[in-house]
Scaffold this motif. Sequence first.
Motif, PDB file in Angstrom:
ATOM      1  N   GLN A 180     -35.211  -7.261  62.579  1.00  0.00           N
ATOM      2  CA  GLN A 180     -36.610  -7.565  62.911  1.00  0.00           C
ATOM      3  C   GLN A 180     -37.263  -6.468  63.758  1.00  0.00           C
ATOM      4  O   GLN A 180     -37.993  -6.733  64.699  1.00  0.00           O
ATOM      5  N   GLN A 181     -37.012  -5.225  63.401  1.00  0.00           N
ATOM      6  CA  GLN A 181     -37.523  -4.104  64.183  1.00  0.00           C
ATOM      7  C   GLN A 181     -38.709  -3.397  63.549  1.00  0.00           C
ATOM      8  O   GLN A 181     -39.325  -2.544  64.193  1.00  0.00           O
ATOM      9  N   SER A 182     -39.022  -3.692  62.298  1.00  0.00           N
ATOM     10  CA  SER A 182     -40.101  -2.959  61.642  1.00  0.00           C
ATOM     11  C   SER A 182     -41.467  -3.537  62.011  1.00  0.00           C
ATOM     12  O   SER A 182     -41.578  -4.586  62.637  1.00  0.00           O
ATOM     13  N   HIS A 183     -42.516  -2.840  61.575  1.00  0.00           N
ATOM     14  CA  HIS A 183     -43.877  -3.265  61.888  1.00  0.00           C
ATOM     15  C   HIS A 183     -44.255  -4.513  61.074  1.00  0.00           C
ATOM     16  O   HIS A 183     -43.641  -4.794  60.030  1.00  0.00           O
ATOM     17  N   ASP A 231     -46.491  -5.141  58.986  1.00  0.00           N
ATOM     18  CA  ASP A 231     -46.843  -4.889  57.592  1.00  0.00           C
ATOM     19  C   ASP A 231     -45.681  -4.337  56.772  1.00  0.00           C
ATOM     20  O   ASP A 231     -45.854  -3.957  55.615  1.00  0.00           O
ATOM     21  N   GLY A 232     -44.486  -4.290  57.368  1.00  0.00           N
ATOM     22  CA  GLY A 232     -43.308  -3.836  56.643  1.00  0.00           C
ATOM     23  C   GLY A 232     -43.015  -2.357  56.758  1.00  0.00           C
ATOM     24  O   GLY A 232     -41.993  -1.889  56.239  1.00  0.00           O
ATOM     25  N   ARG A 233     -43.881  -1.596  57.435  1.00  0.00           N
ATOM     26  CA  ARG A 233     -43.620  -0.169  57.595  1.00  0.00           C
ATOM     27  C   ARG A 233     -42.482   0.059  58.587  1.00  0.00           C
ATOM     28  O   ARG A 233     -42.296  -0.702  59.528  1.00  0.00           O
ATOM     29  N   LEU A 234     -41.745   1.139  58.352  1.00  0.00           N
ATOM     30  CA  LEU A 234     -40.597   1.482  59.188  1.00  0.00           C
ATOM     31  C   LEU A 234     -41.041   1.808  60.614  1.00  0.00           C
ATOM     32  O   LEU A 234     -42.036   2.496  60.823  1.00  0.00           O
ATOM     33  N   GLY A 245     -19.623   5.487  55.666  1.00  0.00           N
ATOM     34  CA  GLY A 245     -19.704   6.146  54.367  1.00  0.00           C
ATOM     35  C   GLY A 245     -20.975   5.825  53.630  1.00  0.00           C
ATOM     36  O   GLY A 245     -21.546   6.674  52.926  1.00  0.00           O
ATOM     37  N   LEU A 246     -21.445   4.596  53.736  1.00  0.00           N
ATOM     38  CA  LEU A 246     -22.700   4.169  53.123  1.00  0.00           C
ATOM     39  C   LEU A 246     -23.485   3.373  54.156  1.00  0.00           C
ATOM     40  O   LEU A 246     -22.939   2.447  54.761  1.00  0.00           O
ATOM     41  N   VAL A 247     -24.736   3.743  54.369  1.00  0.00           N
ATOM     42  CA  VAL A 247     -25.603   3.039  55.312  1.00  0.00           C
ATOM     43  C   VAL A 247     -26.649   2.272  54.521  1.00  0.00           C
ATOM     44  O   VAL A 247     -27.472   2.863  53.812  1.00  0.00           O
ATOM     45  N   MET A 248     -26.592   0.959  54.643  1.00  0.00           N
ATOM     46  CA  MET A 248     -27.517   0.059  53.959  1.00  0.00           C
ATOM     47  C   MET A 248     -28.624  -0.358  54.917  1.00  0.00           C
ATOM     48  O   MET A 248     -28.375  -0.667  56.076  1.00  0.00           O
ATOM     49  N   THR A 249     -29.857  -0.354  54.426  1.00  0.00           N
ATOM     50  CA  THR A 249     -30.947  -0.881  55.238  1.00  0.00           C
ATOM     51  C   THR A 249     -30.803  -2.393  55.381  1.00  0.00           C
ATOM     52  O   THR A 249     -29.985  -3.033  54.722  1.00  0.00           O
ATOM     53  N   CYS A 250     -31.640  -2.954  56.233  1.00  0.00           N
ATOM     54  CA  CYS A 250     -31.768  -4.407  56.269  1.00  0.00           C
ATOM     55  C   CYS A 250     -32.337  -4.891  54.935  1.00  0.00           C
ATOM     56  O   CYS A 250     -32.775  -4.097  54.097  1.00  0.00           O
ATOM     57  N   ALA A 251     -32.340  -6.191  54.730  1.00  0.00           N
ATOM     58  CA  ALA A 251     -32.998  -6.775  53.563  1.00  0.00           C
ATOM     59  C   ALA A 251     -34.463  -6.351  53.567  1.00  0.00           C
ATOM     60  O   ALA A 251     -35.180  -6.547  54.548  1.00  0.00           O
ATOM     61  N   SER A 252     -34.922  -5.758  52.470  1.00  0.00           N
ATOM     62  CA  SER A 252     -36.282  -5.218  52.380  1.00  0.00           C
ATOM     63  C   SER A 252     -37.015  -5.948  51.263  1.00  0.00           C
ATOM     64  O   SER A 252     -36.600  -5.878  50.099  1.00  0.00           O
ATOM     65  N   HIS A 253     -38.090  -6.642  51.598  1.00  0.00           N
ATOM     66  CA  HIS A 253     -38.697  -7.558  50.624  1.00  0.00           C
ATOM     67  C   HIS A 253     -39.533  -6.816  49.590  1.00  0.00           C
ATOM     68  O   HIS A 253     -40.262  -5.879  49.892  1.00  0.00           O
ATOM     69  N   PRO A 289     -39.772 -12.132  60.560  1.00  0.00           N
ATOM     70  CA  PRO A 289     -40.745 -11.266  61.245  1.00  0.00           C
ATOM     71  C   PRO A 289     -40.146  -9.873  61.419  1.00  0.00           C
ATOM     72  O   PRO A 289     -38.938  -9.723  61.604  1.00  0.00           O
ATOM     73  N   GLY A 290     -40.981  -8.856  61.353  1.00  0.00           N
ATOM     74  CA  GLY A 290     -40.491  -7.501  61.567  1.00  0.00           C
ATOM     75  C   GLY A 290     -39.556  -7.003  60.494  1.00  0.00           C
ATOM     76  O   GLY A 290     -38.733  -6.118  60.740  1.00  0.00           O
ATOM     77  N   GLN A 291     -39.666  -7.535  59.281  1.00  0.00           N
ATOM     78  CA  GLN A 291     -38.770  -7.139  58.192  1.00  0.00           C
ATOM     79  C   GLN A 291     -39.287  -5.870  57.517  1.00  0.00           C
ATOM     80  O   GLN A 291     -40.489  -5.694  57.307  1.00  0.00           O
TER      81      GLN A 291
END
Length: 331
Positions: free
Chosen positions: A28-31, A33-36, A53-61, A70-72
Amino acid sequence: MTDLFSPLSLSHGPAMRNRFMLAPMTNQQSHPDGRLSDEEYNWLTKRATGGFGLVMTCASHVQSVGQGFPGQLGIFGDEHIEGLTRLAAGIKERGAISSVQLHHAGYRAPKDLVGTPVCPSDNPETGARGLTLDEVETLRDDFIAAAVRAEKAGFDGVEVHGAHGYVLAEFLSPEVNQRTDRYGGSSENRSRLLFEIIEGIRAQCRSDFQIGLRLSPERYEQSLEEIIAVAGEVMRQDKIDYLDLSLWDVTKEPEDERFKGRTLLSCFTDLPRGNVRLGAAGKVMSGPAAASVIEAGCDFVSIGRAAILRCSLTLWRKASLLWSSVGVMAA
């Protein structure tokens, strides 16, 4: 510990430098409106610096109505590409494979964020509205369009979130999905949307673009028998690079009485997987626990909570060896 730190090739794109995948975690760290945000950028790039080895983002709608938190982080519009481009570059500069998890919360979307949530069928318990056939096709296309945005932003690949009772898991569920068209009824029909999304991403993205799939075989009205069948078929078709199992506990027995006497993980490690890599997440809190996942037949291990505590795999390995030497087991 040697196997955990050996490289792992994938069918498409770059190899993982080791067997550790950063599990997708929504913090829940993004803005709004969904912007990084800078906070989310720093969180993820530090895990790449730490050695994953692999970095996955959070769930991105992939749709605004699919927001689950919130903050997704969002990937439903071109306005998100600028931040995603910065993030992809930051992860890759630090030596990790970069991936976006594509998500839609379905009936689990909070009403205060999306208004009326949507679902495969009308769901009186949650107040979610059933999707029309045209809306299902739009949902499919929006998952694919989100993958194309991830590719444009420079990510190595995406993971399709088909777990945890979110919209694709709702389509898979024989209890939640009460549709009578080609996306409901039989197991084949209920899994149709998932397979169409995978096929569309593979067709519309570049040849070296990686595709992962996350499944959870229990909870949220899932049928273990059917999820095993879906996993087997998706690996047989050889259109994904890896299957990421979310098990809550990699050592647990199945809840389904028909599968008692074995681990839930073994229901999937026993499946033919061809070129598809298999990994699992669930209470993996030490080096020995991670090694046991590989020993059980997986190719990689997804780390969540332990990654919050220790972003450096060097420190993680030292701590794990210490725990092992004194006989302390992680909770």
